[in-house]
Design a protein around this motif. Structure first.
Motif, PDB file in Angstrom:
ATOM      1  N   VAL A 233       0.586  -1.338  -0.026  1.00 24.68           N
ATOM      2  CA  VAL A 233      -0.150   0.051   0.120  1.00 24.68           C
ATOM      3  C   VAL A 233       0.693   1.149   0.109  1.00 24.68           C
ATOM      4  O   VAL A 233       0.347   2.287  -0.187  1.00 24.68           O
ATOM      5  CB  VAL A 233      -0.947   0.138   0.932  1.00 24.68           C
ATOM      6  N   GLY A 234       2.229   1.120   0.128  1.00 19.49           N
ATOM      7  CA  GLY A 234       3.123   2.341  -0.162  1.00 19.49           C
ATOM      8  C   GLY A 234       3.307   2.497  -1.349  1.00 19.49           C
ATOM      9  O   GLY A 234       2.813   2.191  -2.661  1.00 19.49           O
ATOM     10  N   GLY A 235       4.297   3.835  -1.537  1.00 19.21           N
ATOM     11  CA  GLY A 235       4.696   4.196  -2.891  1.00 19.21           C
ATOM     12  C   GLY A 235       3.744   4.768  -3.866  1.00 19.21           C
ATOM     13  O   GLY A 235       3.791   4.631  -5.018  1.00 19.21           O
ATOM     14  N   GLY A 236       2.481   5.129  -3.124  1.00 24.97           N
ATOM     15  CA  GLY A 236       1.579   5.988  -3.928  1.00 24.97           C
ATOM     16  C   GLY A 236       0.654   5.012  -4.826  1.00 24.97           C
ATOM     17  O   GLY A 236      -0.062   5.429  -5.854  1.00 24.97           O
ATOM     18  N   VAL A 237       0.477   3.726  -4.245  1.00 28.05           N
ATOM     19  CA  VAL A 237      -0.398   2.911  -4.938  1.00 28.05           C
ATOM     20  C   VAL A 237      -1.722   3.380  -5.009  1.00 28.05           C
ATOM     21  O   VAL A 237      -2.436   3.895  -3.975  1.00 28.05           O
ATOM     22  CB  VAL A 237      -0.119   1.336  -4.452  1.00 28.05           C
ATOM     23  N   SER A 238      -2.391   3.293  -6.187  1.00 26.68           N
ATOM     24  CA  SER A 238      -3.754   3.574  -6.308  1.00 26.68           C
ATOM     25  C   SER A 238      -4.758   2.945  -5.497  1.00 26.68           C
ATOM     26  O   SER A 238      -4.567   1.742  -5.304  1.00 26.68           O
ATOM     27  CB  SER A 238      -4.190   3.849  -7.596  1.00 26.68           C
ATOM     28  N   GLU A 239      -6.133   3.285  -5.255  1.00 30.84           N
ATOM     29  CA  GLU A 239      -6.893   2.609  -4.403  1.00 30.84           C
ATOM     30  C   GLU A 239      -7.387   1.447  -5.355  1.00 30.84           C
ATOM     31  O   GLU A 239      -7.505   0.452  -4.966  1.00 30.84           O
ATOM     32  CB  GLU A 239      -8.120   3.446  -3.960  1.00 30.84           C
ATOM     33  N   ALA A 240      -7.648   1.596  -6.766  1.00 28.59           N
ATOM     34  CA  ALA A 240      -8.231   0.715  -7.490  1.00 28.59           C
ATOM     35  C   ALA A 240      -7.254  -0.591  -7.747  1.00 28.59           C
ATOM     36  O   ALA A 240      -7.421  -1.713  -7.492  1.00 28.59           O
ATOM     37  CB  ALA A 240      -8.452   1.127  -8.810  1.00 28.59           C
ATOM     38  N   ASP A 241      -5.946  -0.247  -7.543  1.00 27.09           N
ATOM     39  CA  ASP A 241      -4.606  -1.163  -7.528  1.00 27.09           C
ATOM     40  C   ASP A 241      -4.726  -1.922  -6.497  1.00 27.09           C
ATOM     41  O   ASP A 241      -4.567  -3.150  -6.451  1.00 27.09           O
ATOM     42  CB  ASP A 241      -3.243  -0.587  -8.213  1.00 27.09           C
ATOM     43  N   PHE A 242      -4.816  -1.131  -5.444  1.00 28.86           N
ATOM     44  CA  PHE A 242      -4.786  -1.945  -4.019  1.00 28.86           C
ATOM     45  C   PHE A 242      -5.622  -3.056  -3.885  1.00 28.86           C
ATOM     46  O   PHE A 242      -5.639  -4.012  -3.473  1.00 28.86           O
ATOM     47  CB  PHE A 242      -4.516  -0.692  -2.844  1.00 28.86           C
ATOM     48  N   VAL A 243      -6.969  -2.380  -4.163  1.00 28.41           N
ATOM     49  CA  VAL A 243      -8.230  -3.351  -3.800  1.00 28.41           C
ATOM     50  C   VAL A 243      -8.023  -4.547  -4.655  1.00 28.41           C
ATOM     51  O   VAL A 243      -8.369  -5.626  -4.227  1.00 28.41           O
ATOM     52  CB  VAL A 243      -9.451  -2.464  -4.027  1.00 28.41           C
ATOM     53  N   ALA A 244      -7.684  -4.497  -6.104  1.00 30.33           N
ATOM     54  CA  ALA A 244      -7.649  -5.697  -7.003  1.00 30.33           C
ATOM     55  C   ALA A 244      -6.623  -6.724  -6.278  1.00 30.33           C
ATOM     56  O   ALA A 244      -6.785  -7.867  -6.482  1.00 30.33           O
ATOM     57  CB  ALA A 244      -7.118  -5.147  -8.252  1.00 30.33           C
ATOM     58  N   ARG A 245      -5.451  -6.084  -5.876  1.00 27.44           N
ATOM     59  CA  ARG A 245      -4.321  -6.976  -5.463  1.00 27.44           C
ATOM     60  C   ARG A 245      -4.900  -7.556  -4.046  1.00 27.44           C
ATOM     61  O   ARG A 245      -4.609  -8.696  -3.919  1.00 27.44           O
ATOM     62  CB  ARG A 245      -3.220  -6.404  -5.382  1.00 27.44           C
ATOM     63  N   ARG A 246      -5.414  -6.815  -3.289  1.00 25.19           N
ATOM     64  CA  ARG A 246      -5.888  -7.361  -1.800  1.00 25.19           C
ATOM     65  C   ARG A 246      -6.866  -8.442  -2.080  1.00 25.19           C
ATOM     66  O   ARG A 246      -6.844  -9.444  -1.348  1.00 25.19           O
ATOM     67  CB  ARG A 246      -6.659  -6.058  -1.149  1.00 25.19           C
ATOM     68  N   GLN A 247      -7.874  -8.145  -2.883  1.00 22.86           N
ATOM     69  CA  GLN A 247      -8.773  -9.194  -2.957  1.00 22.86           C
ATOM     70  C   GLN A 247      -8.158 -10.449  -3.692  1.00 22.86           C
ATOM     71  O   GLN A 247      -8.911 -11.563  -3.222  1.00 22.86           O
ATOM     72  CB  GLN A 247      -9.983  -8.633  -3.785  1.00 22.86           C
ATOM     73  N   ALA A 248      -7.365 -10.105  -4.569  1.00 28.17           N
ATOM     74  CA  ALA A 248      -6.698 -11.354  -5.232  1.00 28.17           C
ATOM     75  C   ALA A 248      -5.918 -12.257  -4.185  1.00 28.17           C
ATOM     76  O   ALA A 248      -6.199 -13.546  -4.311  1.00 28.17           O
ATOM     77  CB  ALA A 248      -5.891 -10.901  -6.629  1.00 28.17           C
ATOM     78  N   ARG A 249      -5.285 -11.575  -3.170  1.00 29.74           N
ATOM     79  CA  ARG A 249      -4.357 -12.049  -2.309  1.00 29.74           C
ATOM     80  C   ARG A 249      -5.313 -12.580  -1.340  1.00 29.74           C
ATOM     81  O   ARG A 249      -5.109 -14.179  -1.132  1.00 29.74           O
ATOM     82  CB  ARG A 249      -3.801 -11.325  -1.587  1.00 29.74           C
ATOM     83  N   ASP A 250      -6.477 -12.324  -0.940  1.00 27.95           N
ATOM     84  CA  ASP A 250      -7.333 -12.685  -0.024  1.00 27.95           C
ATOM     85  C   ASP A 250      -7.943 -14.009  -0.435  1.00 27.95           C
ATOM     86  O   ASP A 250      -8.100 -14.772   0.313  1.00 27.95           O
ATOM     87  CB  ASP A 250      -8.381 -11.690   0.326  1.00 27.95           C
ATOM     88  N   ARG A 251      -8.235 -14.000  -1.675  1.00 30.65           N
ATOM     89  CA  ARG A 251      -8.633 -15.490  -2.200  1.00 30.65           C
ATOM     90  C   ARG A 251      -7.917 -16.753  -1.824  1.00 30.65           C
ATOM     91  O   ARG A 251      -8.290 -17.618  -2.068  1.00 30.65           O
ATOM     92  CB  ARG A 251      -9.276 -15.179  -3.606  1.00 30.65           C
ATOM     93  N   GLN A 252      -6.582 -16.223  -1.717  1.00 29.59           N
ATOM     94  CA  GLN A 252      -5.742 -17.499  -1.660  1.00 29.59           C
ATOM     95  C   GLN A 252      -5.361 -17.638  -0.002  1.00 29.59           C
ATOM     96  O   GLN A 252      -4.619 -18.818  -0.052  1.00 29.59           O
ATOM     97  CB  GLN A 252      -4.378 -16.944  -2.316  1.00 29.59           C
ATOM     98  N   LEU A 253      -5.791 -17.062   0.792  1.00 25.38           N
ATOM     99  CA  LEU A 253      -5.481 -17.218   2.204  1.00 25.38           C
ATOM    100  C   LEU A 253      -6.257 -18.151   2.786  1.00 25.38           C
ATOM    101  O   LEU A 253      -7.614 -18.121   2.642  1.00 25.38           O
ATOM    102  CB  LEU A 253      -5.355 -15.784   2.777  1.00 25.38           C
ATOM    103  N   ALA A 254      -5.502 -18.887   3.668  1.00 26.99           N
ATOM    104  CA  ALA A 254      -6.457 -20.049   4.375  1.00 26.99           C
ATOM    105  C   ALA A 254      -6.999 -19.476   5.614  1.00 26.99           C
ATOM    106  O   ALA A 254      -6.833 -18.233   5.860  1.00 26.99           O
ATOM    107  CB  ALA A 254      -5.188 -21.075   4.945  1.00 26.99           C
ATOM    108  N   VAL A 255      -8.060 -20.071   6.345  1.00 29.71           N
ATOM    109  CA  VAL A 255      -8.650 -19.450   7.410  1.00 29.71           C
ATOM    110  C   VAL A 255      -7.588 -19.569   8.569  1.00 29.71           C
ATOM    111  O   VAL A 255      -6.796 -20.553   8.507  1.00 29.71           O
ATOM    112  CB  VAL A 255      -9.848 -20.284   7.875  1.00 29.71           C
ATOM    113  N   PRO A 256      -7.569 -18.386   9.298  1.00 32.26           N
ATOM    114  CA  PRO A 256      -6.473 -18.529  10.630  1.00 32.26           C
ATOM    115  C   PRO A 256      -6.708 -19.776  11.377  1.00 32.26           C
ATOM    116  O   PRO A 256      -7.573 -20.117  11.652  1.00 32.26           O
ATOM    117  CB  PRO A 256      -6.824 -17.292  11.172  1.00 32.26           C
ATOM    118  N   ALA A 257      -5.346 -20.313  11.866  1.00 27.49           N
ATOM    119  CA  ALA A 257      -5.440 -21.457  12.539  1.00 27.49           C
ATOM    120  C   ALA A 257      -6.433 -21.415  13.969  1.00 27.49           C
ATOM    121  O   ALA A 257      -6.952 -22.235  14.350  1.00 27.49           O
ATOM    122  CB  ALA A 257      -4.019 -21.841  12.889  1.00 27.49           C
ATOM    123  N   LEU A 258      -6.051 -20.320  14.559  1.00 25.03           N
ATOM    124  CA  LEU A 258      -6.870 -20.032  15.854  1.00 25.03           C
ATOM    125  C   LEU A 258      -8.285 -19.205  15.565  1.00 25.03           C
ATOM    126  O   LEU A 258      -8.742 -18.673  16.796  1.00 25.03           O
ATOM    127  CB  LEU A 258      -6.076 -19.316  16.714  1.00 25.03           C
TER     128      LEU A 258
END
Ligand SMILES: [Fe+2]
Length: 291
Positions: free
Chosen positions: A233-258
């Motif tokens: 989210v640093g270096g001046g990334v735009s909202e649209a770019d951040f959101v697209a990357r965040r949502q793509a990343r979140d689709r790959q994340l497992a449920v937290p162990a605890l």
């Protein structure tokens, strides 16, 4: 150079990657403990207080009086030690007012008993509330996105400091996921922009760090460093770019162990489940609810 008006110590729990903080007014010795951890071994069900005892030892060594046990949000990766610490050193247990939405979502999922509403906490904080710690005044910033209830505690000063919960991680790691119920990547981006607007030298006190091999845990950074170098989210990334990357990343994340142990304790202010007639306590895992 005048002495700092505040004392600040941070403690990393390697088991969960959580960072807990002790903040105190240097003059009055009043203190707040932020995001304390109750140690929990999921495989054995054993709960212990090694991490929390470190905080108690520092409170006593520094001769502090604890006024607050502050949560930045309902953690999904560790149990809160707030209730145990309250018995040991006192203090009021507080969290963001948006916790009601998180409680309302998960109470029926887990069948949580009372209190699982505002009564589970001694105080709820909303945007711009002030938290007195001796002469210090922490300012509450509502910083939703990771969860709707996330708040940051900001102490202005030279430098000031801000306790950001999961809203920012170390610059080489990024920020928290935004896919929990009530989470929102757009809100997360905008909350982070609010933090980036704080003075450059503001100390950004992290709630988590998961250091790669060879790197010591990162417990704090600065606003300037985060704004310039945060990989997500640093270096001046735009909202649209951040959101697209965040949502793509979140689709790959497992449920937290605890996830389930954490929520059923933390949504009730850090209380363990009530014991049954034989004095046994059990945690629940809802089956068949995952996709
Ligand atoms: Fe979190």
């Amino acid at each position: 150079m005048s002495a700092s008006p505040y004392l600040l110590e941070s403690f990393h729990d390697p088991a969960t990657g959580t960072v807990s903080h002790l903040l105190a007014c240097a003059r009055t010795r009043r203190a707040a403990l932020i995001d304390p951890v109750l140690d929990f071994q999921a495989n054995s069900g054993k709960v212990h207080t090694t991490s929390a005892q470190r905080l108690v030892e520092r409170v006593r060594a520094l001769e502090l009086s604890v006024d607050w046990l502050l949560e930045t949000h309902a953690h999904a990766d560790h149990l809160s030690a707030a209730v145990w610490l309250q018995r040991e050193v006192g203090g009021r247990i507080a969290i963001g007012a948006g916790i009601d939405a998180v409680q309302a979502h998960f109470q029926p999922v887990l069948g949580l008993g009372e209190p699982c509403d505002a009564r589970a906490f001694d105080q709820l904080f909303a945007e711009d509330d002030k938290v007195p710690v001796g002469d210090l005044r922490l300012q509450v910033l509502h910083t939703p996105g990771h969860t709707p209830a996330c708040i940051s505690y900001y102490l202005p000063g030279e430098p000031g400091c801000v306790f950001v919960g999961d809203t920012l991680f170390s610059p080489d790691y990024g920020c928290a996921r935004a896919d929990f119920p009530g989470g929102d990547a757009v809100q997360l981006y905008r909350s982070i922009q609010r933090l980036f607007a704080l003075p450059d030298a503001t100390r950004v006190m992290l709630c988590h760090d998961y250091p790669p091999a060879g790197r010591a845990p990162c417990l704090e950074t600065t606003v300037a460093l985060q704004r310039a170098t945060n990989v997500q989210v640093g270096g001046g990334v735009s909202e649209a770019d951040f959101v697209a990357r965040r949502q793509a990343r979140d689709r790959q994340l497992a449920v937290p162990a605890l996830l389930w142990p954490s929520l059923q304790v933390n949504l009730r202010g850090g209380r363990l489940p009530e014991p049954d007639a034989q004095g046994r306590r059990f945690l629940r895992i809802p089956l068949g609810l995952s996709e």
